[in-house]
Design a protein around this motif. Structure first.
Motif, PDB file in Angstrom:
ATOM      1  N   PHE A 162       0.820  -1.155   0.031  1.00 20.55           N
ATOM      2  CA  PHE A 162       0.032   0.087  -0.040  1.00 20.55           C
ATOM      3  C   PHE A 162       0.754   1.244   0.040  1.00 20.55           C
ATOM      4  CE2 PHE A 162      -3.154  -3.038   1.806  1.00 20.55           C
ATOM      5  CZ  PHE A 162      -4.094  -2.886   0.873  1.00 20.55           C
ATOM      6  N   GLY A 163       2.117   1.156   0.638  1.00 19.44           N
ATOM      7  CA  GLY A 163       2.891   2.476   0.654  1.00 19.44           C
ATOM      8  C   GLY A 163       3.491   2.618  -0.708  1.00 19.44           C
ATOM      9  N   SER A 164       3.892   1.306  -1.539  1.00 17.21           N
ATOM     10  CA  SER A 164       4.376   1.612  -2.877  1.00 17.21           C
ATOM     11  C   SER A 164       3.440   2.072  -3.719  1.00 17.21           C
ATOM     12  CB  SER A 164       4.833   0.175  -3.290  1.00 17.21           C
ATOM     13  OG  SER A 164       6.222   0.048  -2.331  1.00 17.21           O
ATOM     14  N   LEU A 165       1.974   1.670  -3.525  1.00 15.64           N
ATOM     15  CA  LEU A 165       0.987   2.116  -4.252  1.00 15.64           C
ATOM     16  C   LEU A 165       0.672   3.491  -4.186  1.00 15.64           C
ATOM     17  CD1 LEU A 165      -1.408  -0.953  -3.930  1.00 15.64           C
ATOM     18  CD2 LEU A 165      -0.341  -0.161  -6.228  1.00 15.64           C
ATOM     19  N   LEU A 166       0.943   4.111  -3.078  1.00 14.74           N
ATOM     20  CA  LEU A 166       0.407   5.426  -2.501  1.00 14.74           C
ATOM     21  C   LEU A 166       1.785   6.363  -3.311  1.00 14.74           C
ATOM     22  CD1 LEU A 166      -0.994   7.601  -0.915  1.00 14.74           C
ATOM     23  CD2 LEU A 166       0.572   6.932   1.053  1.00 14.74           C
ATOM     24  N   ILE A 167       2.974   5.792  -3.194  1.00 16.93           N
ATOM     25  CA  ILE A 167       3.963   6.618  -3.965  1.00 16.93           C
ATOM     26  C   ILE A 167       3.591   6.597  -5.434  1.00 16.93           C
ATOM     27  CG2 ILE A 167       6.336   6.678  -4.487  1.00 16.93           C
ATOM     28  CD1 ILE A 167       6.704   5.253  -1.897  1.00 16.93           C
ATOM     29  N   VAL A 168       3.330   5.300  -6.015  1.00 11.15           N
ATOM     30  CA  VAL A 168       3.114   5.502  -7.645  1.00 11.15           C
ATOM     31  C   VAL A 168       1.751   6.381  -7.954  1.00 11.15           C
ATOM     32  CG1 VAL A 168       2.182   4.093  -9.347  1.00 11.15           C
ATOM     33  CG2 VAL A 168       4.155   3.283  -7.808  1.00 11.15           C
ATOM     34  N   LEU A 169       0.642   6.399  -7.031  1.00  8.69           N
ATOM     35  CA  LEU A 169      -0.491   7.050  -7.301  1.00  8.69           C
ATOM     36  C   LEU A 169      -0.271   8.744  -7.130  1.00  8.69           C
ATOM     37  CD1 LEU A 169      -3.549   7.557  -7.710  1.00  8.69           C
ATOM     38  CD2 LEU A 169      -3.667   7.218  -5.063  1.00  8.69           C
ATOM     39  N   ALA A 170       0.534   9.165  -6.238  1.00 12.58           N
ATOM     40  CA  ALA A 170       0.992  10.453  -6.075  1.00 12.58           C
ATOM     41  C   ALA A 170       1.828  10.947  -7.123  1.00 12.58           C
ATOM     42  CB  ALA A 170       1.763  10.548  -4.788  1.00 12.58           C
ATOM     43  N   LEU A 222      10.655   2.165  -9.188  1.00 12.22           N
ATOM     44  CA  LEU A 222      11.172   1.323  -8.097  1.00 12.22           C
ATOM     45  C   LEU A 222      10.190   0.892  -7.175  1.00 12.22           C
ATOM     46  CD1 LEU A 222      13.716   0.377  -6.852  1.00 12.22           C
ATOM     47  CD2 LEU A 222      13.843   2.392  -5.323  1.00 12.22           C
ATOM     48  N   SER A 223       8.929   1.800  -6.842  1.00 13.38           N
ATOM     49  CA  SER A 223       7.912   1.436  -5.984  1.00 13.38           C
ATOM     50  C   SER A 223       7.229   0.319  -6.623  1.00 13.38           C
ATOM     51  CB  SER A 223       7.221   2.748  -5.893  1.00 13.38           C
ATOM     52  OG  SER A 223       7.805   3.558  -5.100  1.00 13.38           O
ATOM     53  N   PHE A 224       6.984   0.324  -7.952  1.00 10.24           N
ATOM     54  CA  PHE A 224       6.263  -0.791  -8.759  1.00 10.24           C
ATOM     55  C   PHE A 224       7.065  -2.082  -8.666  1.00 10.24           C
ATOM     56  CE2 PHE A 224       5.884  -3.164 -12.705  1.00 10.24           C
ATOM     57  CZ  PHE A 224       4.475  -3.470 -12.554  1.00 10.24           C
ATOM     58  N   VAL A 225       8.323  -1.932  -8.764  1.00  6.04           N
ATOM     59  CA  VAL A 225       9.016  -3.036  -8.896  1.00  6.04           C
ATOM     60  C   VAL A 225       9.113  -3.756  -7.303  1.00  6.04           C
ATOM     61  CG1 VAL A 225      11.523  -4.153  -9.006  1.00  6.04           C
ATOM     62  CG2 VAL A 225      10.711  -2.517 -10.583  1.00  6.04           C
ATOM     63  N   ASP A 226       8.943  -2.979  -6.165  1.00  2.45           N
ATOM     64  CA  ASP A 226       8.926  -3.411  -4.954  1.00  2.45           C
ATOM     65  C   ASP A 226       7.730  -4.251  -4.570  1.00  2.45           C
ATOM     66  OD1 ASP A 226      11.291  -2.443  -3.930  1.00  2.45           O
ATOM     67  OD2 ASP A 226      10.646  -0.651  -3.112  1.00  2.45           O
ATOM     68  N   ILE A 227       6.508  -3.692  -5.330  1.00  2.00           N
ATOM     69  CA  ILE A 227       5.423  -4.392  -5.183  1.00  2.00           C
ATOM     70  C   ILE A 227       5.449  -5.880  -5.579  1.00  2.00           C
ATOM     71  CG2 ILE A 227       3.021  -4.444  -5.910  1.00  2.00           C
ATOM     72  CD1 ILE A 227       2.975  -1.336  -5.709  1.00  2.00           C
ATOM     73  N   CYS A 228       6.003  -6.027  -6.831  1.00  2.00           N
ATOM     74  CA  CYS A 228       6.047  -7.221  -7.825  1.00  2.00           C
ATOM     75  C   CYS A 228       7.234  -8.054  -6.789  1.00  2.00           C
ATOM     76  CB  CYS A 228       6.597  -6.886  -8.905  1.00  2.00           C
ATOM     77  SG  CYS A 228       5.439  -5.806 -10.114  1.00  2.00           S
ATOM     78  N   PHE A 229       8.208  -7.405  -6.456  1.00  2.00           N
ATOM     79  CA  PHE A 229       9.203  -8.249  -5.688  1.00  2.00           C
ATOM     80  C   PHE A 229       8.847  -8.918  -4.549  1.00  2.00           C
ATOM     81  CE2 PHE A 229      13.805  -7.539  -3.439  1.00  2.00           C
ATOM     82  CZ  PHE A 229      14.001  -8.658  -3.806  1.00  2.00           C
ATOM     83  N   THR A 230       8.071  -8.182  -3.625  1.00  2.00           N
ATOM     84  CA  THR A 230       7.641  -8.948  -2.466  1.00  2.00           C
ATOM     85  C   THR A 230       6.594  -9.519  -2.616  1.00  2.00           C
ATOM     86  OG1 THR A 230       6.295  -6.593  -1.842  1.00  2.00           O
ATOM     87  CG2 THR A 230       8.167  -6.780  -0.726  1.00  2.00           C
ATOM     88  N   SER A 231       5.691  -9.315  -3.627  1.00  2.00           N
ATOM     89  CA  SER A 231       4.290 -10.323  -3.863  1.00  2.00           C
ATOM     90  C   SER A 231       4.959 -11.493  -4.398  1.00  2.00           C
ATOM     91  CB  SER A 231       3.645  -9.504  -5.233  1.00  2.00           C
ATOM     92  OG  SER A 231       3.043  -8.487  -4.226  1.00  2.00           O
ATOM     93  N   THR A 232       6.312 -11.557  -5.048  1.00  3.54           N
ATOM     94  CA  THR A 232       6.717 -12.821  -5.622  1.00  3.54           C
ATOM     95  C   THR A 232       6.991 -14.077  -4.473  1.00  3.54           C
ATOM     96  OG1 THR A 232       7.840 -11.875  -7.362  1.00  3.54           O
ATOM     97  CG2 THR A 232       8.685 -13.793  -6.783  1.00  3.54           C
TER      98      THR A 232
END
Length: 309
Positions: free
Chosen positions: A41-49, A67-77
């Motif tokens: 949610f933090g990374s999504l917030l950054i991308v949205l902003a 980088l925030s988008f990659v973080d979402i994918c990275f941890t979701s893996t």
């Protein structure tokens, strides 16, 4: 080795946290679920902003959103599968289900490395060559840098994945990890892994140590430029801009390289698990220090105030 003695691998057993007491596993589940949600949610917030505010459509924020988008994918893996295993007490994973997250983890960890390097380059140009920043870091070059990052990341992941697929395994394997980590899978193979080991070490040197050298060079130049600033306030602003990025880079590189190079000096596979948790879960959440900045961006957009760099 006679390949006739080998059988086709059908399943892996991810031991992960299975050796811990159930109460400890419940605590671990709650902890990592919370960290995962904060990261996503933090990374999504950054991308949205960044996407929603045209004033932030600049190279620095473009790289940050990437980088925030990659973080979402990275941890979701890795994290969701780990949480499911803890909750269901099931450690079984098929070969196909193991190769897919392994490929994704290699891809997004590589992208993390490349984007951190690109961000260091961006800050180097902004601080050391501010008058030429708009010319050097133009939109076309930003797009080219991102394209190169993805291309190299995809090729590197495909190379390791195909080399793993050529290996043969004698039986169902117990992996002392919470995800299919490349070194762990390779070292449980019955066939010769010399080529795999060499490729792992060579790519680690080229794709990790190489970018690290670029980051160190960029920040050495940044420090030299900051020391030349006469204003104490200017020095503080420049240092604060780079300090959090540099600390996360250090933590990410120390743990990532430690995991992938440790097999050269030790066969203690259990020791890589805690280190892997740092670069897969802890490091992305540390980067979400930018959540505060993202909130300021969103509130600034709502109130009509531009964000201050």
């Amino acid at each position: 080795m006679d390949s006739g003695n080998d059988t086709q691998l059908s399943e892996f057993f991810l031991l992960g946290f299975s050796e811990h007491h159930p109460q400890i596993q419940s605590l671990i589940f709650g902890l990592f679920l919370s960290m995962y949600l904060v990261t996503v949610f933090g990374s999504l917030l950054i991308v949205l902003a960044i996407v929603s505010d045209s004033h932030l459509h600049r190279p620095m924020y473009f790289f940050l959103s990437s980088l925030s988008f990659v973080d979402i994918c990275f941890t979701s893996t890795t994290v969701p599968k780990m949480l499911v295993n803890i909750q269901t007490q099931s450690q079984v994973i098929t070969c196909a289900d193991c190769i897919t997250p392994m490929y994704s983890l290699l891809l997004f960890s590589g992208l993390d490395i490349f984007l951190l390097t690109v961000m260091a380059y961006d800050r180097y140009v902004a601080i050391c060559h501010p008058l030429h920043y708009a010319v050097i870091v133009n939109p076309q070059r930003c797009g080219l840098l991102i394209l190169v990052c993805w291309t190299v990341g995809v090729l590197n992941s495909l190379l390791h994945s195909f080399l793993v697929l050529r290996l043969s395994f004698c039986t169902n394997l117990e992996v002392p990890h919470f995800f299919c980590e490349l070194n762990q899978v390779v070292h449980h193979a019955c066939s010769d892994t010399f080529i795999n080991d060499m490729v792992i070490y060579i790519t680690a040197m080229l794709l990790a140590v190489g970018p690290l050298a670029g980051i160190v060079y960029s920040y050495s130049k940044i420090v030299s430029s900051i020391r030349a600033i006469s204003s104490a306030q200017g020095k503080y602003k420049a240092f604060s801009t780079c300090a959090s990025h540099l600390s996360v880079v250090s933590l990410f590189y120390c743990t990532l390289l430690g995991v992938y190079l440790s097999s050269a000096v030790t066969q203690n596979s259990h020791s890589t698990g805690p280190a892997s948790l740092v670069y897969t879960v802890v490091t992305p959440i540390l980067r979400n220090k930018d959540i505060k900045s993202a909130l300021k961006m969103l509130f600034g957009r709502v109130t009509g105030n531009r964000p201050v760099d």
